[in-house]
Motif scaffolding. Sequence first.
Motif, PDB file in Angstrom:
ATOM      1  N   ARG A 211      48.158  26.831  89.488  1.00  0.00           N
ATOM      2  CA  ARG A 211      47.894  25.668  90.333  1.00  0.00           C
ATOM      3  C   ARG A 211      49.215  25.025  90.759  1.00  0.00           C
ATOM      4  O   ARG A 211      50.229  25.173  90.079  1.00  0.00           O
ATOM      5  CB  ARG A 211      47.044  24.634  89.575  1.00  0.00           C
ATOM      6  CG  ARG A 211      45.681  25.173  89.125  1.00  0.00           C
ATOM      7  CD  ARG A 211      45.005  24.211  88.155  1.00  0.00           C
ATOM      8  NE  ARG A 211      43.783  24.782  87.623  1.00  0.00           N
ATOM      9  CZ  ARG A 211      42.548  24.382  87.947  1.00  0.00           C
ATOM     10  NH1 ARG A 211      42.382  23.396  88.822  1.00  0.00           N
ATOM     11  NH2 ARG A 211      41.486  24.969  87.417  1.00  0.00           N
ATOM     12  N   PHE A 212      49.165  24.295  91.868  1.00  0.00           N
ATOM     13  CA  PHE A 212      50.302  23.488  92.271  1.00  0.00           C
ATOM     14  C   PHE A 212      49.819  22.337  93.147  1.00  0.00           C
ATOM     15  O   PHE A 212      48.711  22.370  93.693  1.00  0.00           O
ATOM     16  CB  PHE A 212      51.370  24.335  92.992  1.00  0.00           C
ATOM     17  CG  PHE A 212      50.943  24.925  94.311  1.00  0.00           C
ATOM     18  CD1 PHE A 212      51.202  24.263  95.500  1.00  0.00           C
ATOM     19  CD2 PHE A 212      50.299  26.164  94.367  1.00  0.00           C
ATOM     20  CE1 PHE A 212      50.831  24.809  96.722  1.00  0.00           C
ATOM     21  CE2 PHE A 212      49.918  26.721  95.575  1.00  0.00           C
ATOM     22  CZ  PHE A 212      50.178  26.037  96.766  1.00  0.00           C
ATOM     23  N   MET A 213      50.650  21.307  93.248  1.00  0.00           N
ATOM     24  CA  MET A 213      50.367  20.159  94.101  1.00  0.00           C
ATOM     25  C   MET A 213      51.327  20.174  95.278  1.00  0.00           C
ATOM     26  O   MET A 213      52.495  20.560  95.139  1.00  0.00           O
ATOM     27  CB  MET A 213      50.537  18.855  93.324  1.00  0.00           C
ATOM     28  CG  MET A 213      49.547  18.640  92.194  1.00  0.00           C
ATOM     29  SD  MET A 213      47.876  18.278  92.789  1.00  0.00           S
ATOM     30  CE  MET A 213      48.138  16.737  93.690  1.00  0.00           C
ATOM     31  N   GLU A 214      50.832  19.760  96.441  1.00  0.00           N
ATOM     32  CA  GLU A 214      51.698  19.660  97.610  1.00  0.00           C
ATOM     33  C   GLU A 214      51.172  18.568  98.528  1.00  0.00           C
ATOM     34  O   GLU A 214      50.001  18.593  98.936  1.00  0.00           O
ATOM     35  CB  GLU A 214      51.760  20.989  98.360  1.00  0.00           C
ATOM     36  CG  GLU A 214      52.684  20.987  99.555  1.00  0.00           C
ATOM     37  CD  GLU A 214      54.106  20.601  99.194  1.00  0.00           C
ATOM     38  OE1 GLU A 214      54.610  19.619  99.790  1.00  0.00           O
ATOM     39  OE2 GLU A 214      54.701  21.269  98.326  1.00  0.00           O
ATOM     40  N   SER A 215      51.997  17.587  98.823  1.00  0.00           N
ATOM     41  CA  SER A 215      51.689  16.537  99.801  1.00  0.00           C
ATOM     42  C   SER A 215      50.359  15.844  99.521  1.00  0.00           C
ATOM     43  O   SER A 215      49.597  15.534 100.434  1.00  0.00           O
ATOM     44  CB  SER A 215      51.687  17.115 101.218  1.00  0.00           C
ATOM     45  OG  SER A 215      52.902  17.776 101.494  1.00  0.00           O
ATOM     46  N   GLY A 216      50.053  15.631  98.241  1.00  0.00           N
ATOM     47  CA  GLY A 216      48.833  14.939  97.862  1.00  0.00           C
ATOM     48  C   GLY A 216      47.607  15.820  97.746  1.00  0.00           C
ATOM     49  O   GLY A 216      46.515  15.322  97.453  1.00  0.00           O
ATOM     50  N   ALA A 217      47.743  17.097  97.975  1.00  0.00           N
ATOM     51  CA  ALA A 217      46.614  18.028  97.875  1.00  0.00           C
ATOM     52  C   ALA A 217      46.781  18.909  96.638  1.00  0.00           C
ATOM     53  O   ALA A 217      47.893  19.282  96.270  1.00  0.00           O
ATOM     54  CB  ALA A 217      46.507  18.893  99.122  1.00  0.00           C
ATOM     55  N   ARG A 218      45.657  19.246  96.018  1.00  0.00           N
ATOM     56  CA  ARG A 218      45.649  20.120  94.844  1.00  0.00           C
ATOM     57  C   ARG A 218      45.312  21.545  95.269  1.00  0.00           C
ATOM     58  O   ARG A 218      44.329  21.763  95.979  1.00  0.00           O
ATOM     59  CB  ARG A 218      44.608  19.631  93.832  1.00  0.00           C
ATOM     60  CG  ARG A 218      44.426  20.551  92.620  1.00  0.00           C
ATOM     61  CD  ARG A 218      43.245  20.115  91.759  1.00  0.00           C
ATOM     62  NE  ARG A 218      41.974  20.184  92.478  1.00  0.00           N
ATOM     63  CZ  ARG A 218      41.279  21.305  92.680  1.00  0.00           C
ATOM     64  NH1 ARG A 218      41.755  22.470  92.251  1.00  0.00           N
ATOM     65  NH2 ARG A 218      40.124  21.273  93.318  1.00  0.00           N
ATOM     66  N   LEU A 247      53.020  19.509 109.387  1.00  0.00           N
ATOM     67  CA  LEU A 247      52.726  19.708 110.803  1.00  0.00           C
ATOM     68  C   LEU A 247      51.473  18.950 111.219  1.00  0.00           C
ATOM     69  O   LEU A 247      51.409  18.357 112.306  1.00  0.00           O
ATOM     70  CB  LEU A 247      52.553  21.208 111.069  1.00  0.00           C
ATOM     71  CG  LEU A 247      52.407  21.690 112.497  1.00  0.00           C
ATOM     72  CD1 LEU A 247      53.723  21.552 113.238  1.00  0.00           C
ATOM     73  CD2 LEU A 247      51.944  23.142 112.499  1.00  0.00           C
ATOM     74  N   MET A 248      50.461  18.944 110.341  1.00  0.00           N
ATOM     75  CA  MET A 248      49.172  18.347 110.671  1.00  0.00           C
ATOM     76  C   MET A 248      49.035  16.914 110.166  1.00  0.00           C
ATOM     77  O   MET A 248      47.945  16.337 110.220  1.00  0.00           O
ATOM     78  CB  MET A 248      48.048  19.221 110.108  1.00  0.00           C
ATOM     79  CG  MET A 248      48.041  20.633 110.670  1.00  0.00           C
ATOM     80  SD  MET A 248      47.862  20.677 112.472  1.00  0.00           S
ATOM     81  CE  MET A 248      46.159  20.184 112.656  1.00  0.00           C
ATOM     82  N   GLY A 249      50.119  16.330 109.632  1.00  0.00           N
ATOM     83  CA  GLY A 249      50.073  14.931 109.233  1.00  0.00           C
ATOM     84  C   GLY A 249      49.440  14.680 107.889  1.00  0.00           C
ATOM     85  O   GLY A 249      48.919  13.581 107.632  1.00  0.00           O
ATOM     86  N   GLY A 250      49.442  15.676 106.997  1.00  0.00           N
ATOM     87  CA  GLY A 250      48.894  15.495 105.659  1.00  0.00           C
ATOM     88  C   GLY A 250      47.626  16.286 105.456  1.00  0.00           C
ATOM     89  O   GLY A 250      47.148  16.982 106.365  1.00  0.00           O
ATOM     90  N   PRO A 251      47.051  16.211 104.241  1.00  0.00           N
ATOM     91  CA  PRO A 251      45.857  17.005 103.933  1.00  0.00           C
ATOM     92  C   PRO A 251      44.672  16.626 104.814  1.00  0.00           C
ATOM     93  O   PRO A 251      44.525  15.468 105.198  1.00  0.00           O
ATOM     94  CB  PRO A 251      45.572  16.662 102.463  1.00  0.00           C
ATOM     95  CG  PRO A 251      46.834  16.088 101.941  1.00  0.00           C
ATOM     96  CD  PRO A 251      47.499  15.403 103.096  1.00  0.00           C
ATOM     97  N   PRO A 252      43.824  17.586 105.128  1.00  0.00           N
ATOM     98  CA  PRO A 252      42.577  17.274 105.826  1.00  0.00           C
ATOM     99  C   PRO A 252      41.635  16.573 104.858  1.00  0.00           C
ATOM    100  O   PRO A 252      41.898  16.512 103.659  1.00  0.00           O
ATOM    101  CB  PRO A 252      42.045  18.659 106.216  1.00  0.00           C
ATOM    102  CG  PRO A 252      42.566  19.545 105.135  1.00  0.00           C
ATOM    103  CD  PRO A 252      43.926  19.012 104.785  1.00  0.00           C
TER     104      PRO A 252
END
Length: 345
Positions: A211-218, A247-252
Amino acid sequence: MIDASGAKRVLRIWALVAATLFGIAAQPACATISYRVSLGSPDQHLFHVEMTIPVEGKEVVTALPAWNALYQVRDFSYRVREVSAACSASAAVPLQTRLLDKDTWRISLAGPCQPGDHNSFEIRYSIQWDDSGPFNSQLNDHHAFMNLGEILMYVPARRAEDTSVTFEDLPAGWRTAVELERGGAANAYDAASYDALVDAPVEAGEFDEFRFMESGARFRVIVDAADWKKEVLEGALERITRYELKLMGGPPPFDLPSRGYTFFFHIGPYEDQGGGGMEHRNSTAIAATSVEAAAAIAAHEFFHVWNVKRIRPRTLEPVDYTKEQYTRALWFAEGVTSCYASFAL
């Protein structure tokens, strides 16, 4: 070539185009259809399914999708064996089951199987699958991979009801992974509708996981491979997700409270007949002959989180499991996705 500011300008224009040409998938409603899937016959490649349906009316029509995953009708019903039905209150009394066409059954309810508090009935059948790759399902001595739309029947008039699925009789050492809410029992999961349930592929077996975390998403990564390099795959996925999220401004708006996304990878030479990737709303399934090839496919599939899974051609909504749904927008859905996957790589 395009720089970051140029990409943002393009995406702002894209958002306006998408708002005009495309619709966002509607959110489902609630109620109670449940499934139990036995994985106890891997040598026969048979999934044994028991579907429990609350009673409404004097008969129920159920069906198996004619297509799932690929953009083509494949008619999975020829794989179905021994369909039967019985009332939960009187399991010894079978219900009349009639095949209406190649993938639709009508069950006539009688006796204690009438509308009322907690009244329900069961449909039981088995279905055979041993096809590798992200577009198919497979059960063998090594593992199980399930595109649930290829395995689970549905009630066409009641697709918006809450659903649950429990996987039983797992071989020793096996566990399950799927991007759904956990249910109240081991290997049990809940979904807000049939559509949400079958848009979540399932892996069962002795897989590797990180697992890893990136930009507030798991992110969770499930890997079925004999020989692979974790540091290579993990590093590539971290860079790809970081770039596309920025690019998309953060997690959907991931649908689950955990705000999570799962990559499923099958890596090895046995995937020569089923390579490629399939996007899902909160996950993707990818098959490739190497870690490097798998990572390259991931750049395309992860961009589908936005383009196709949340920004969709209106002609694909709602999903029709009985026939082809034609669209002239694949240039946008697949072409734009491939373009931005190239930028990510």
